[in-house]
Design a protein around this motif. Structure first.
Motif, mmCIF file in Angstrom:
data_model
loop_
_atom_site.group_PDB
_atom_site.id
_atom_site.type_symbol
_atom_site.label_atom_id
_atom_site.label_comp_id
_atom_site.label_asym_id
_atom_site.label_seq_id
_atom_site.Cartn_x
_atom_site.Cartn_y
_atom_site.Cartn_z
ATOM 1 N N THR A 11 0.814 -1.212 0.000
ATOM 2 C CA THR A 11 0.000 0.000 0.000
ATOM 3 C C THR A 11 0.852 1.268 0.000
ATOM 4 O OG1 THR A 11 -0.148 -0.081 2.414
ATOM 5 C CG2 THR A 11 -1.947 -1.104 1.174
ATOM 6 N N THR A 32 0.392 2.303 -5.996
ATOM 7 C CA THR A 32 0.874 1.266 -5.082
ATOM 8 C C THR A 32 0.981 -0.054 -5.848
ATOM 9 O OG1 THR A 32 -1.330 0.557 -4.409
ATOM 10 C CG2 THR A 32 -0.347 2.402 -3.181
ATOM 11 N N GLU A 37 -0.562 -2.629 -4.926
ATOM 12 C CA GLU A 37 -1.947 -3.103 -4.983
ATOM 13 C C GLU A 37 -2.647 -2.545 -6.221
ATOM 14 O OE1 GLU A 37 -3.881 -2.254 -1.255
ATOM 15 O OE2 GLU A 37 -3.210 -4.158 -0.408
#
Length: 111
Positions: free
Chosen positions: A22, A60, A62
């Motif tokens: 993150t 990120t 993610e």
């Protein structure tokens, strides 16, 4: 995206990370950077005191996994590896390079 092992991500449906996925990162294509550096080195006079804005994408890991999922039409998970495993994936035999990678991943995780 030269730092992302695309074939491995596609085949395993997993994006491995050596730091918290993150954490916001700036992604810049190394070929773009090299092209600008070449222009400045080959002809420095017009670039004297120039300011060159390098534009990449801040996201990120993610986010990157989500982009893979959207593109592939199947879920791609982001998996955090122990730092030692992430360093091993880089494949360097040099102790100096391993230590530098460990420190870099620690920095990414803590900043």
């Amino acid at each position: 995206m030269q730092n992302i092992p695309i074939e491995r991500v596609i085949s395993t449906q997993t994006l491995s990370a050596g730091f918290t996925p993150t954490v916001l990162q700036g992604f810049l294509d190394i070929k773009d950077l090299a092209q600008i550096a070449r222009l400045v080195i080959e002809n420095p006079v017009p670039h004297n005191r120039a300011r060159n804005e390098l534009v990449g994408e801040n996201c990120t890991l993610e986010d990157v996994a989500s982009n893979f999922s959207e593109f592939l039409g199947k879920d791609v998970a982001c998996k955090v590896l122990p730092r030692s495993e992430a360093v091993a994936l880089l494949g360097s035999e040099s102790e100096y390079a391993k230590e530098a990678a460990e420190r870099m991943l620690y920095y990414y995780d803590k900043r």
